[in-house]
Design a protein around this motif. Structure first.
Motif, mmCIF file in Angstrom:
data_model
loop_
_atom_site.group_PDB
_atom_site.id
_atom_site.type_symbol
_atom_site.label_atom_id
_atom_site.label_comp_id
_atom_site.label_asym_id
_atom_site.label_seq_id
_atom_site.Cartn_x
_atom_site.Cartn_y
_atom_site.Cartn_z
ATOM 1 N N LYS A 66 -32.475 -30.259 -33.156
ATOM 2 C CA LYS A 66 -31.857 -30.633 -34.384
ATOM 3 C C LYS A 66 -32.965 -29.675 -35.237
ATOM 4 C CE LYS A 66 -28.521 -33.040 -33.954
ATOM 5 N NZ LYS A 66 -27.243 -32.400 -33.721
ATOM 6 N N GLY A 67 -32.614 -29.030 -36.258
ATOM 7 C CA GLY A 67 -33.408 -28.277 -37.146
ATOM 8 C C GLY A 67 -32.770 -27.029 -37.571
ATOM 9 N N SER A 68 -33.142 -26.444 -38.470
ATOM 10 C CA SER A 68 -32.562 -24.956 -39.056
ATOM 11 C C SER A 68 -33.568 -23.891 -38.862
ATOM 12 C CB SER A 68 -32.220 -25.252 -40.533
ATOM 13 O OG SER A 68 -33.353 -25.507 -41.280
ATOM 14 N N ILE A 69 -34.548 -24.296 -38.203
ATOM 15 C CA ILE A 69 -35.813 -23.363 -37.927
ATOM 16 C C ILE A 69 -36.260 -23.719 -36.454
ATOM 17 C CG2 ILE A 69 -38.308 -22.617 -38.152
ATOM 18 C CD1 ILE A 69 -37.979 -24.045 -41.067
ATOM 19 N N GLY A 70 -36.451 -22.338 -35.772
ATOM 20 C CA GLY A 70 -36.596 -22.510 -34.226
ATOM 21 C C GLY A 70 -37.139 -21.282 -33.722
ATOM 22 N N ILE A 71 -37.950 -21.252 -32.652
ATOM 23 C CA ILE A 71 -38.432 -19.776 -32.188
ATOM 24 C C ILE A 71 -38.263 -20.347 -30.556
ATOM 25 C CG2 ILE A 71 -40.093 -18.839 -33.815
ATOM 26 C CD1 ILE A 71 -42.380 -20.243 -32.601
ATOM 27 N N MET A 99 -46.584 -21.081 -31.751
ATOM 28 C CA MET A 99 -46.644 -19.698 -31.624
ATOM 29 C C MET A 99 -45.922 -19.539 -30.230
ATOM 30 S SD MET A 99 -49.678 -16.980 -32.020
ATOM 31 C CE MET A 99 -50.262 -17.014 -30.207
ATOM 32 N N VAL A 100 -45.403 -18.226 -30.347
ATOM 33 C CA VAL A 100 -44.972 -17.542 -28.907
ATOM 34 C C VAL A 100 -45.449 -16.271 -29.050
ATOM 35 C CG1 VAL A 100 -42.928 -19.019 -28.781
ATOM 36 C CG2 VAL A 100 -42.718 -17.086 -29.847
ATOM 37 N N HIS A 101 -45.820 -15.565 -27.797
ATOM 38 C CA HIS A 101 -46.616 -14.415 -27.684
ATOM 39 C C HIS A 101 -46.067 -13.531 -26.715
ATOM 40 C CE1 HIS A 101 -50.334 -12.924 -25.840
ATOM 41 N NE2 HIS A 101 -49.870 -12.165 -26.677
ATOM 42 N N ASN A 102 -45.848 -12.605 -26.793
ATOM 43 C CA ASN A 102 -45.739 -11.585 -25.743
ATOM 44 C C ASN A 102 -46.960 -10.582 -25.649
ATOM 45 O OD1 ASN A 102 -42.999 -12.402 -25.498
ATOM 46 N ND2 ASN A 102 -42.211 -10.609 -26.427
ATOM 47 N N GLY A 103 -47.201 -10.133 -24.530
ATOM 48 C CA GLY A 103 -48.621 -9.166 -24.242
ATOM 49 C C GLY A 103 -49.715 -9.781 -23.738
ATOM 50 N N ILE A 104 -50.839 -9.240 -23.789
ATOM 51 C CA ILE A 104 -52.038 -9.716 -23.282
ATOM 52 C C ILE A 104 -53.136 -9.585 -24.342
ATOM 53 C CG2 ILE A 104 -53.669 -9.176 -21.230
ATOM 54 C CD1 ILE A 104 -51.519 -8.256 -19.776
ATOM 55 N N ILE A 105 -53.994 -10.638 -24.589
ATOM 56 C CA ILE A 105 -55.096 -10.600 -25.297
ATOM 57 C C ILE A 105 -56.095 -10.438 -24.378
ATOM 58 C CG2 ILE A 105 -56.476 -11.978 -26.873
ATOM 59 C CD1 ILE A 105 -53.511 -11.104 -27.840
ATOM 60 N N GLU A 106 -56.739 -9.289 -24.492
ATOM 61 C CA GLU A 106 -57.827 -8.987 -23.256
ATOM 62 C C GLU A 106 -59.482 -9.674 -23.582
ATOM 63 O OE1 GLU A 106 -58.080 -4.613 -23.384
ATOM 64 O OE2 GLU A 106 -55.922 -4.577 -23.196
ATOM 65 N N ALA A 164 -44.725 -14.526 -32.807
ATOM 66 C CA ALA A 164 -44.082 -15.279 -33.771
ATOM 67 C C ALA A 164 -44.714 -16.790 -34.212
ATOM 68 C CB ALA A 164 -42.443 -15.658 -33.564
ATOM 69 N N VAL A 165 -45.085 -17.024 -35.154
ATOM 70 C CA VAL A 165 -45.992 -18.200 -35.752
ATOM 71 C C VAL A 165 -45.195 -18.996 -36.775
ATOM 72 C CG1 VAL A 165 -48.237 -19.100 -36.271
ATOM 73 C CG2 VAL A 165 -48.073 -16.663 -35.172
ATOM 74 N N PHE A 166 -45.271 -20.343 -36.374
ATOM 75 C CA PHE A 166 -44.826 -21.226 -37.355
ATOM 76 C C PHE A 166 -45.924 -22.312 -37.938
ATOM 77 C CE2 PHE A 166 -42.828 -25.542 -38.066
ATOM 78 C CZ PHE A 166 -41.937 -25.342 -39.212
ATOM 79 N N ASP A 167 -45.528 -22.633 -39.315
ATOM 80 C CA ASP A 167 -46.616 -23.567 -39.933
ATOM 81 C C ASP A 167 -45.661 -24.680 -40.369
ATOM 82 O OD1 ASP A 167 -48.580 -25.033 -41.221
ATOM 83 O OD2 ASP A 167 -49.279 -23.139 -42.246
ATOM 84 N N LYS A 168 -45.957 -25.958 -39.815
ATOM 85 C CA LYS A 168 -45.228 -26.939 -40.304
ATOM 86 C C LYS A 168 -45.659 -27.357 -42.024
ATOM 87 C CE LYS A 168 -46.930 -31.386 -38.844
ATOM 88 N NZ LYS A 168 -46.848 -32.643 -38.262
ATOM 89 N N THR A 169 -46.770 -26.842 -42.316
ATOM 90 C CA THR A 169 -47.135 -27.205 -43.628
ATOM 91 C C THR A 169 -46.433 -26.269 -44.480
ATOM 92 O OG1 THR A 169 -49.093 -26.001 -43.803
ATOM 93 C CG2 THR A 169 -49.347 -28.100 -42.729
ATOM 94 N N LYS A 170 -45.819 -25.378 -44.166
ATOM 95 C CA LYS A 170 -45.102 -24.276 -45.006
ATOM 96 C C LYS A 170 -44.055 -23.778 -44.274
ATOM 97 C CE LYS A 170 -45.711 -20.820 -48.278
ATOM 98 N NZ LYS A 170 -45.316 -19.381 -48.246
#
Length: 177
Positions: A66-71, A99-106, A164-170
């Motif tokens: 349920k919800g209208s926001i998703g990643i 957050m979801v993330h593609n790539g590598i943080i070296e 892609a980052v989501f903040d539940k306070t906003k």
């Protein structure tokens, strides 16, 4: 190869995000996950395996859809073995950011040590969990909005990424970089 999908709008997000993940399956991956926000609570489902496995565990408990926001995310492991804990999405320690993330943080190991020294704890072995906590740290320290916190946090990052980052306070935005 990783893939990211997301939706923010007035329709139910789950079918849109899941369909996006299914369309990414040809790229190859070892785990999948989804975050849904129902207006009050964040619900994360993730698993090692295929999108069909994710659908099975998510749809067992209807509230998770349920919800209208998703990643959503399909992961090809770089830091941490393929398992349910290392699958994306990852939450910040407070649980406010996802957050979801593609790539590598070296330089994730250095960043993780700095955050650990400031009291952060980690559940996974991923660079993604380090980055979401770094963003949270910057957001609190600088007393800024999520977009600015992402921008500032990324100045400390060495590597390649799409996030892609989501903040539940906003909850009216998903910040991407």
């Amino acid at each position: 190869m990783c893939g990211i999908t997301g939706y923010i709008g007035y329709r139910e997000a789950y079918p849109i995000v899941i369909k996006g993940l299914e369309r990414l399956e040809y790229r190859g991956y070892d785990s999948a996950g989804i975050m849904m926000f129902d207006g009050q609570s964040i619900h994360i489902s993730k698993t090692k395996g295929k999108v069909s496995d994710l659908k099975e565990i998510t749809e067992k408990e209807e509230y998770r859809t349920k919800g209208s926001i998703g990643i959503g995310h399909t992961r090809w492991a770089t830091h941490g073995v393929p398992n349910d804990v290392n699958s994306h999405p990852h939450s910040s320690m407070s649980g406010d950011l996802v957050m979801v993330h593609n790539g590598i943080i070296e330089n994730y190991d250095t960043l993780k040590k700095e955050l650990t020294n400031r009291g952060y704890t980690f559940q996974s072995d991923t660079d993604t969990e380090v980055l979401v906590n770094l963003i949270e740290e910057v957001k609190k320290k600088e007393n800024c909005k999520l977009g600015k916190a992402v921008q500032l946090a990324l100045t400390n990052v060495i590597g390649a990424y799409a996030i892609a980052v989501f903040d539940k306070t906003k909850p009216n935005e998903i910040v991407v970089a």
